[in-house]
Design a protein around this motif. Structure first.
Motif, PDB file in Angstrom:
ATOM      1  N   GLU C  21       0.841  -1.210   0.000  1.00 18.67           N
ATOM      2  CA  GLU C  21       0.000   0.000   0.000  1.00 18.67           C
ATOM      3  C   GLU C  21       0.874   1.257   0.000  1.00 18.67           C
ATOM      4  OE1 GLU C  21      -3.208   0.634  -0.215  1.00 18.67           O
ATOM      5  OE2 GLU C  21      -4.165  -1.295   0.146  1.00 18.67           O
ATOM      6  N   THR C  22       1.924   1.240   0.816  1.00 17.89           N
ATOM      7  CA  THR C  22       2.855   2.374   0.852  1.00 17.89           C
ATOM      8  C   THR C  22       3.516   2.573  -0.500  1.00 17.89           C
ATOM      9  OG1 THR C  22       3.354   1.984   3.182  1.00 17.89           O
ATOM     10  CG2 THR C  22       4.945   3.294   1.957  1.00 17.89           C
ATOM     11  N   CYS C  23       3.936   1.471  -1.121  1.00 14.47           N
ATOM     12  CA  CYS C  23       4.617   1.561  -2.418  1.00 14.47           C
ATOM     13  C   CYS C  23       3.668   2.129  -3.479  1.00 14.47           C
ATOM     14  CB  CYS C  23       5.141   0.186  -2.822  1.00 14.47           C
ATOM     15  SG  CYS C  23       6.158   0.217  -4.330  1.00 14.47           S
ATOM     16  N   ALA C  24       2.443   1.634  -3.514  1.00 17.54           N
ATOM     17  CA  ALA C  24       1.474   2.139  -4.500  1.00 17.54           C
ATOM     18  C   ALA C  24       1.218   3.633  -4.303  1.00 17.54           C
ATOM     19  CB  ALA C  24       0.159   1.364  -4.396  1.00 17.54           C
ATOM     20  N   CYS C  78       5.139  -9.406  -7.940  1.00 10.98           N
ATOM     21  CA  CYS C  78       5.259  -8.031  -7.432  1.00 10.98           C
ATOM     22  C   CYS C  78       6.714  -7.730  -7.057  1.00 10.98           C
ATOM     23  CB  CYS C  78       4.309  -7.839  -6.237  1.00 10.98           C
ATOM     24  SG  CYS C  78       4.066  -6.111  -5.775  1.00 10.98           S
ATOM     25  N   ALA C  79       7.383  -8.700  -6.453  1.00  9.54           N
ATOM     26  CA  ALA C  79       8.799  -8.533  -6.091  1.00  9.54           C
ATOM     27  C   ALA C  79       9.646  -8.291  -7.345  1.00  9.54           C
ATOM     28  CB  ALA C  79       9.304  -9.762  -5.341  1.00  9.54           C
ATOM     29  N   GLU C  80       9.348  -9.030  -8.406  1.00  6.04           N
ATOM     30  CA  GLU C  80      10.137  -8.886  -9.635  1.00  6.04           C
ATOM     31  C   GLU C  80       9.953  -7.489 -10.244  1.00  6.04           C
ATOM     32  OE1 GLU C  80       9.465 -12.024 -12.490  1.00  6.04           O
ATOM     33  OE2 GLU C  80      10.455 -10.857 -14.086  1.00  6.04           O
ATOM     34  N   GLU C  81       8.698  -7.023 -10.297  1.00  8.99           N
ATOM     35  CA  GLU C  81       8.435  -5.694 -10.871  1.00  8.99           C
ATOM     36  C   GLU C  81       9.036  -4.592  -9.998  1.00  8.99           C
ATOM     37  OE1 GLU C  81       7.213  -4.769 -13.746  1.00  8.99           O
ATOM     38  OE2 GLU C  81       7.263  -2.626 -13.269  1.00  8.99           O
ATOM     39  N   CYS C  82       8.776  -4.661  -8.700  1.00  8.96           N
ATOM     40  CA  CYS C  82       9.304  -3.633  -7.788  1.00  8.96           C
ATOM     41  C   CYS C  82      10.832  -3.599  -7.821  1.00  8.96           C
ATOM     42  CB  CYS C  82       8.840  -3.885  -6.346  1.00  8.96           C
ATOM     43  SG  CYS C  82       7.122  -3.430  -6.073  1.00  8.96           S
ATOM     44  N   GLY C  83      11.423  -4.773  -7.956  1.00  9.02           N
ATOM     45  CA  GLY C  83      12.887  -4.867  -7.960  1.00  9.02           C
ATOM     46  C   GLY C  83      13.540  -4.135  -9.119  1.00  9.02           C
ATOM     47  N   HIS C  87      13.468   3.433  -6.647  1.00 11.96           N
ATOM     48  CA  HIS C  87      12.872   4.161  -5.521  1.00 11.96           C
ATOM     49  C   HIS C  87      12.980   3.314  -4.258  1.00 11.96           C
ATOM     50  CE1 HIS C  87      11.223   6.942  -8.415  1.00 11.96           C
ATOM     51  NE2 HIS C  87      10.488   6.018  -8.994  1.00 11.96           N
ATOM     52  N   ASP C  88      13.267   3.968  -3.142  1.00  7.64           N
ATOM     53  CA  ASP C  88      13.393   3.230  -1.875  1.00  7.64           C
ATOM     54  C   ASP C  88      12.139   2.410  -1.580  1.00  7.64           C
ATOM     55  OD1 ASP C  88      15.885   4.235  -1.500  1.00  7.64           O
ATOM     56  OD2 ASP C  88      15.317   5.679   0.065  1.00  7.64           O
ATOM     57  N   HIS C  89      10.954   3.008  -1.824  1.00  6.77           N
ATOM     58  CA  HIS C  89       9.716   2.271  -1.516  1.00  6.77           C
ATOM     59  C   HIS C  89       9.572   1.029  -2.384  1.00  6.77           C
ATOM     60  CE1 HIS C  89       7.833   4.330  -5.001  1.00  6.77           C
ATOM     61  NE2 HIS C  89       8.381   5.438  -4.526  1.00  6.77           N
ATOM     62  N   CYS C  90      10.098   1.068  -3.608  1.00  5.96           N
ATOM     63  CA  CYS C  90      10.026  -0.117  -4.469  1.00  5.96           C
ATOM     64  C   CYS C  90      10.990  -1.199  -3.969  1.00  5.96           C
ATOM     65  CB  CYS C  90      10.353   0.250  -5.915  1.00  5.96           C
ATOM     66  SG  CYS C  90       9.070   1.252  -6.712  1.00  5.96           S
ATOM     67  N   GLN C  91      12.183  -0.784  -3.590  1.00  3.36           N
ATOM     68  CA  GLN C  91      13.154  -1.765  -3.090  1.00  3.36           C
ATOM     69  C   GLN C  91      12.663  -2.391  -1.779  1.00  3.36           C
ATOM     70  OE1 GLN C  91      16.116  -2.884  -4.574  1.00  3.36           O
ATOM     71  NE2 GLN C  91      15.255  -1.854  -6.362  1.00  3.36           N
TER      72      GLN C  91
ATOM     73  N   MET D   1       9.939   6.763   4.681  1.00  2.00           N
ATOM     74  CA  MET D   1       8.655   6.260   4.233  1.00  2.00           C
ATOM     75  C   MET D   1       7.608   7.372   4.255  1.00  2.00           C
ATOM     76  SD  MET D   1       9.184   3.127   3.411  1.00  2.00           S
ATOM     77  CE  MET D   1       7.964   1.816   3.578  1.00  2.00           C
ATOM     78  N   LEU D   2       6.574   7.154   3.456  1.00  2.00           N
ATOM     79  CA  LEU D   2       5.492   8.099   3.273  1.00  2.00           C
ATOM     80  C   LEU D   2       4.898   8.566   4.599  1.00  2.00           C
ATOM     81  CD1 LEU D   2       3.903   8.886   0.613  1.00  2.00           C
ATOM     82  CD2 LEU D   2       2.275   7.128   1.232  1.00  2.00           C
ATOM     83  N   ASN D   3       4.776   7.647   5.526  1.00  5.74           N
ATOM     84  CA  ASN D   3       3.846   7.816   6.637  1.00  5.74           C
ATOM     85  C   ASN D   3       4.490   7.621   7.999  1.00  5.74           C
ATOM     86  OD1 ASN D   3       4.399   5.063   6.762  1.00  5.74           O
ATOM     87  ND2 ASN D   3       2.874   4.727   5.164  1.00  5.74           N
ATOM     88  N   SER D   4       5.773   8.039   8.135  1.00  5.46           N
ATOM     89  CA  SER D   4       6.502   7.608   9.326  1.00  5.46           C
ATOM     90  C   SER D   4       5.878   8.093  10.632  1.00  5.46           C
ATOM     91  CB  SER D   4       7.966   8.033   9.223  1.00  5.46           C
ATOM     92  OG  SER D   4       8.032   9.417   8.992  1.00  5.46           O
ATOM     93  N   SER D   5       5.175   9.225  10.584  1.00  5.87           N
ATOM     94  CA  SER D   5       4.609   9.733  11.843  1.00  5.87           C
ATOM     95  C   SER D   5       3.398   8.927  12.310  1.00  5.87           C
ATOM     96  CB  SER D   5       4.202  11.197  11.684  1.00  5.87           C
ATOM     97  OG  SER D   5       3.176  11.297  10.722  1.00  5.87           O
ATOM     98  N   TYR D   6       2.885   8.079  11.430  1.00 10.20           N
ATOM     99  CA  TYR D   6       1.697   7.301  11.780  1.00 10.20           C
ATOM    100  C   TYR D   6       2.050   5.885  12.246  1.00 10.20           C
ATOM    101  CZ  TYR D   6      -0.767  10.742   8.800  1.00 10.20           C
ATOM    102  OH  TYR D   6      -1.271  11.878   8.227  1.00 10.20           O
ATOM    103  N   GLN D   7       3.342   5.557  12.262  1.00  7.69           N
ATOM    104  CA  GLN D   7       3.726   4.151  12.448  1.00  7.69           C
ATOM    105  C   GLN D   7       3.111   3.490  13.681  1.00  7.69           C
ATOM    106  OE1 GLN D   7       4.845   1.948  10.502  1.00  7.69           O
ATOM    107  NE2 GLN D   7       5.216   3.374   8.830  1.00  7.69           N
TER     108      GLN D   7
END
Lengths: 109, 109, 109, 109
Positions: C21-24, C78-83, C87-91, D1-7
């Protein structure tokens, strides 16, 4: 049935959730994805909210009314954003969101 | 629309999800809850599976077919259990589950 | 607890759902949204599948194993595409998906 | 991360959703299901609300705060009901719900 007085709102929410999912998926396949980013964000929130609203009403939950009040607001915002775009899926989504907002507002009243 | 060939299955899944929610909530309010425990368990799994099946088809997801195959199996099991009980909500649920299983099996074929 | 033997997989699925969800959501706010469209599609399917997988295991559902087998496949894709994206969120998402795929494969075995 | 304050709140909601699912599934397998019916109802609503709350915060949604306010109320009600029952899963659920209510109230403030 448990929830017969909620049927119109349940159907509007259930329909709106799927139309928002369609709109988000269709926006992602448009050439101008960047321009559709806000629309996709709102579609996703609206889809998830409407899906839960339908479930809570179906269960005759004590939280259905309060939830529908919040859901109506998300639907209004999503309708406004979708209404700005000329893609058929956006126009269809704007209409489903407006219809759903009206039903949720009646429920919450 | 993105997914016009899936419409019958999307509608069957969307409907089945809500009918299963209604059945579970109604079972919980019956006098003989203990006897309905397995029905409630299956209703919950079936409701969640059908809701996601509808969403995946709506998105035209690559996983929709494989998912519908599994969903059909849950629907068949839920229909069998609900069919054993004479409450109206159980009989309505058994019918919605059978209809949904048929549509999911067509999708998965 | 009901489900103590599933804890590692439940945690991996629950974590993976939120990381997807964060990555999207992060992809949608990148400048190059168009390039991220496939990543967002897979993130959404993977998030929804992992969330339900965690719920089914938590309930000790009879469908948990079959579901985890399908979930593992979505996580691998999903791992293959994100890899592919830096972007940090993708990794981070690629890593969470790989971990989740491993746990789901163990569950399904 | 996008949302670190909500962790902290995301983790509390994500955990509470799964603990409520466990409690509902465990209640359904108790001998005294009838006595647990209200607990199961609240567990289901609370699980679904907490799961969506976690997702909305993870997406950094504009509706996260308003949603958490409502979620806190459901958590308080669920904690009160679960706290009345001596089953371990009910006591564990009451604690997870109280913790989640506190985090949601901070978020909504």
């Amino acid at each position: 049935m448990l929830n017969s007085s909620y049927q119109a709102c349940i159907q509007a929410c259930s329909n709106c959730a799927l139309v928002c999912e369609t709109c988000a998926a269709s926006c992602l396949r448009e050439d101008d994805v960047k321009m559709m980013a806000r629309c996709i964000e709102l579609d996703r929130d609206c889809a998830d909210m409407c899906a839960i609203a339908a479930v809570l009403m179906t269960r005759d939950s004590a939280y259905a009314k309060a939830f529908c009040k919040l859901c109506a607001q998300v639907c209004r915002d999503c309708a406004e954003e979708c209404g700005k775009h000329q893609h058929d899926h956006c126009q269809a989504c704007a209409e489903a969101c407006r219809k759903c907002a009206e039903e949720c507002e009646k429920m919450a009243a």
